[in-house]
Design a protein around this motif. Sequence first.
Motif, PDB file in Angstrom:
ATOM      1  N   ARG A 286       1.175   4.065  -3.137  1.00 46.41           N
ATOM      2  CA  ARG A 286       0.941   5.498  -2.953  1.00 46.41           C
ATOM      3  C   ARG A 286       2.170   6.312  -3.308  1.00 46.41           C
ATOM      4  O   ARG A 286       2.063   7.399  -3.889  1.00 46.41           O
TER       5      ARG A 286
ATOM      6  N   THR B 199       0.829  -1.211   0.000  1.00 48.65           N
ATOM      7  CA  THR B 199       0.000   0.000   0.000  1.00 48.65           C
ATOM      8  C   THR B 199       0.863   1.260   0.000  1.00 48.65           C
ATOM      9  O   THR B 199       0.605   2.211  -0.753  1.00 48.65           O
TER      10      THR B 199
ATOM     11  N   GLU C 199       2.531   6.363  -7.100  1.00 45.78           N
ATOM     12  CA  GLU C 199       1.500   7.219  -7.679  1.00 45.78           C
ATOM     13  C   GLU C 199       1.821   8.696  -7.470  1.00 45.78           C
ATOM     14  O   GLU C 199       1.598   9.522  -8.355  1.00 45.78           O
ATOM     15  N   ARG C 200       2.373   9.023  -6.292  1.00 45.25           N
ATOM     16  CA  ARG C 200       2.740  10.413  -6.019  1.00 45.25           C
ATOM     17  C   ARG C 200       3.940  10.841  -6.864  1.00 45.25           C
ATOM     18  O   ARG C 200       3.978  11.958  -7.389  1.00 45.25           O
TER      19      ARG C 200
END
Length: 358
Positions: free
Chosen positions: A72, A68, A75-76
Amino acid sequence: MNFQENEKLFSSKLFLYLSRILILYTFSTIFKSFDLSFIHGLRIFDFRGQMFSLFYVIFGLLAWEGATWLARTVERKTSARHTSGKLVFLCAALLLYGVLVAFLFGLFYSLTDILLFHRYEAWESFRRFSYNLNFGVFMFYLLILTFNGIIFYYSGWKEYQLQTERLMRENIQAQYDALRNQIDPHFFFNSLSVLTNLVYKSPDLSADYITQLAKTYRYILDKKFENLVPVQTELDFLDAYLFLIRIRHQQSIQFHTDISDKARTKGMIPPVTLQMLIENAIKHNRFSVLDPLTIHLKSEGNFLVVSNHIRPKAHPEISSGIGLENIRKRYALISNSNIEISQTDNLFIVKLPIITAA
């Protein structure tokens, strides 16, 4: 169990982690049920088998959190890239992470098996990069990741839907507020114009006019933030408004109503709708004491029907565009019903849908 009533429970962290533990334990049981040649004598429900499941669940929870966090972070970091590019980076990062997870699981479990049970099968299998251990763990990692991804993107999709619906409602409310705000100056300035002429003719009548004007304008202010009002409430307001009209035009305007009790008590309409239609009829038609303008208001099925004779003025006033279009847009924003406008040789008819109170 109703999901909506227990939404807080299902979205809580406790429920999230309990569901993950259940999934991981189920996967560990399935994993043990195969003929695993890398370890002999590993039964599903004996102490050693349960230790395997415990280690699998603990390691799986850590790996799940790591996946997870990695998703993230990627993606950032790739937010500036195209969607397809972001997806490639994300998949590559998670696959490499999966290989690392499978390697570390094999290493730590084999060492734990040696320390606790003095068994070396897992170590030998790990040292030879056994298909059964490493690839098996990697496949179960992908299953967990897929399940997590489905939940993650479903949650994101639901959140996107809720956000879209929230923005749509806010936009609709903003449009509706703008339409309602048009009513205030339009009605008030017309009333002041009448009062200006009346003050010089009859002070007593002017006082009554001011009283009724205050009642009507108080109604507009009180209902300013309401999308719908009962039909009876609107009719009561209309009586005060018609008092102002009769003072100004005497017997030049005749108004007849025939509203059923059901429409009065259970029906609802946008506030100030009827007043705007009557004002619209007065504005666009000629009338006199000898030849009055007759306006009819009646209930007809699920509609309130407002009709008046067509008598075009020789020099019609310039329309402000507030009347019918305002009503049409307000109905469009608060319901799926539309007003119906029709015209014959001598009648102008507007049908307002009656919205039944829930």
